[in-house]
Design a protein around this motif. Structure first.
Motif, PDB file in Angstrom:
ATOM      1  N   ASN A  95      42.834  28.371  53.197  1.00 25.97           N
ATOM      2  CA  ASN A  95      44.250  28.545  52.913  1.00 25.97           C
ATOM      3  C   ASN A  95      44.538  30.013  53.204  1.00 25.97           C
ATOM      4  O   ASN A  95      43.620  30.818  53.331  1.00 25.97           O
ATOM      5  CB  ASN A  95      44.611  28.135  51.472  1.00 25.97           C
ATOM      6  N   GLN A  96      45.787  30.331  53.335  1.00 26.16           N
ATOM      7  CA  GLN A  96      46.147  31.688  53.723  1.00 26.16           C
ATOM      8  C   GLN A  96      45.626  32.727  52.735  1.00 26.16           C
ATOM      9  O   GLN A  96      45.125  33.767  53.135  1.00 26.16           O
ATOM     10  CB  GLN A  96      47.665  31.818  53.875  1.00 26.16           C
ATOM     11  N   LYS A  97      45.682  32.425  51.435  1.00 24.91           N
ATOM     12  CA  LYS A  97      45.211  33.371  50.436  1.00 24.91           C
ATOM     13  C   LYS A  97      43.712  33.632  50.595  1.00 24.91           C
ATOM     14  O   LYS A  97      43.267  34.783  50.511  1.00 24.91           O
ATOM     15  CB  LYS A  97      45.519  32.870  49.024  1.00 24.91           C
ATOM     16  N   ALA A  98      42.929  32.593  50.843  1.00 24.99           N
ATOM     17  CA  ALA A  98      41.481  32.766  51.019  1.00 24.99           C
ATOM     18  C   ALA A  98      41.190  33.665  52.217  1.00 24.99           C
ATOM     19  O   ALA A  98      40.334  34.553  52.152  1.00 24.99           O
ATOM     20  CB  ALA A  98      40.791  31.417  51.183  1.00 24.99           C
ATOM     21  N   ILE A 100      43.245  35.929  53.617  1.00 27.40           N
ATOM     22  CA  ILE A 100      43.701  37.294  53.304  1.00 27.40           C
ATOM     23  C   ILE A 100      42.709  37.976  52.371  1.00 27.40           C
ATOM     24  O   ILE A 100      42.314  39.132  52.598  1.00 27.40           O
ATOM     25  CB  ILE A 100      45.121  37.273  52.694  1.00 27.40           C
ATOM     26  N   ASP A 101      42.281  37.261  51.327  1.00 31.43           N
ATOM     27  CA  ASP A 101      41.314  37.831  50.383  1.00 31.43           C
ATOM     28  C   ASP A 101      40.012  38.183  51.091  1.00 31.43           C
ATOM     29  O   ASP A 101      39.411  39.226  50.824  1.00 31.43           O
ATOM     30  CB  ASP A 101      41.035  36.865  49.229  1.00 31.43           C
ATOM     31  N   SER A 104      40.441  41.266  53.158  1.00 30.24           N
ATOM     32  CA  SER A 104      40.673  42.442  52.320  1.00 30.24           C
ATOM     33  C   SER A 104      39.356  43.017  51.798  1.00 30.24           C
ATOM     34  O   SER A 104      39.324  44.149  51.330  1.00 30.24           O
ATOM     35  CB  SER A 104      41.606  42.112  51.158  1.00 30.24           C
TER      36      SER A 104
END
Length: 144
Positions: A95-98, A100-101, A104
């Motif tokens: 998913n996009q959050k995974a 991005i994380d 990062s």
């Protein structure tokens, strides 16, 4: 980065470990593989080994210490950071959050585990061949 070094695989699913080992054997890579079921045991190994691993393939969803937190710890540990071990996420967590994380944490790659054996083989070949060709700061003799 030691191109002949161990490939550290952090994966808690034994079926996925078995499949990955089959893939590495079929592809003929001579690098030893070490499997860890959680981030904490991998971190302990990396702190105690004198070996210089080639790369780390890590799931994100892991018990005890997840892949994201493990990467943060490795990235902020001066001694381990100097080893220049590529950290690649190989996970079903998409998913996009995974993503991005993951980036990062200064990861060097994020790959989705394919469901078909041939696709897994192609992805592993792409990852390993890329890093076998890459230069890293510790691949060079010290400059006087």
């Amino acid at each position: 980065m030691n191109k002949n070094g161990t490939i550290i695989i952090i994966e808690d699913d034994e079926d996925d470990q078995f499949i990955l080992e089959e893939v590495f054997n079929e592809l003929g890579y001579s690098n030893q593989r070490l499997y860890f079921p959680d981030g904490l045991s991998a971190l302990e190994h990396l702190h105690t080994t004198t070996d210089l691993p080639f790369l780390i393939l890590s799931d994100i969803n892991l018990p005890k210490l997840d892949g994201l937190e493990l990467r943060r710890k490795l990235h902020t540990d001066a001694a381990l950071s100097l080893k220049c071990i590529p950290y690649i996420y190989f996970t079903t967590a998409i998913n996009q959050k995974a993503v991005i994380d993951a980036y990062s944490t200064s990861a060097q790659g994020f790959f989705i585990k394919p469901s078909k054996m041939e696709d897994i083989k192609n992805t592993i070949r792409l990852i390993v061949d890329y890093w076998k060709q890459c230069a890293a700061p510790n691949n060079f003799a010290a400059v006087p």
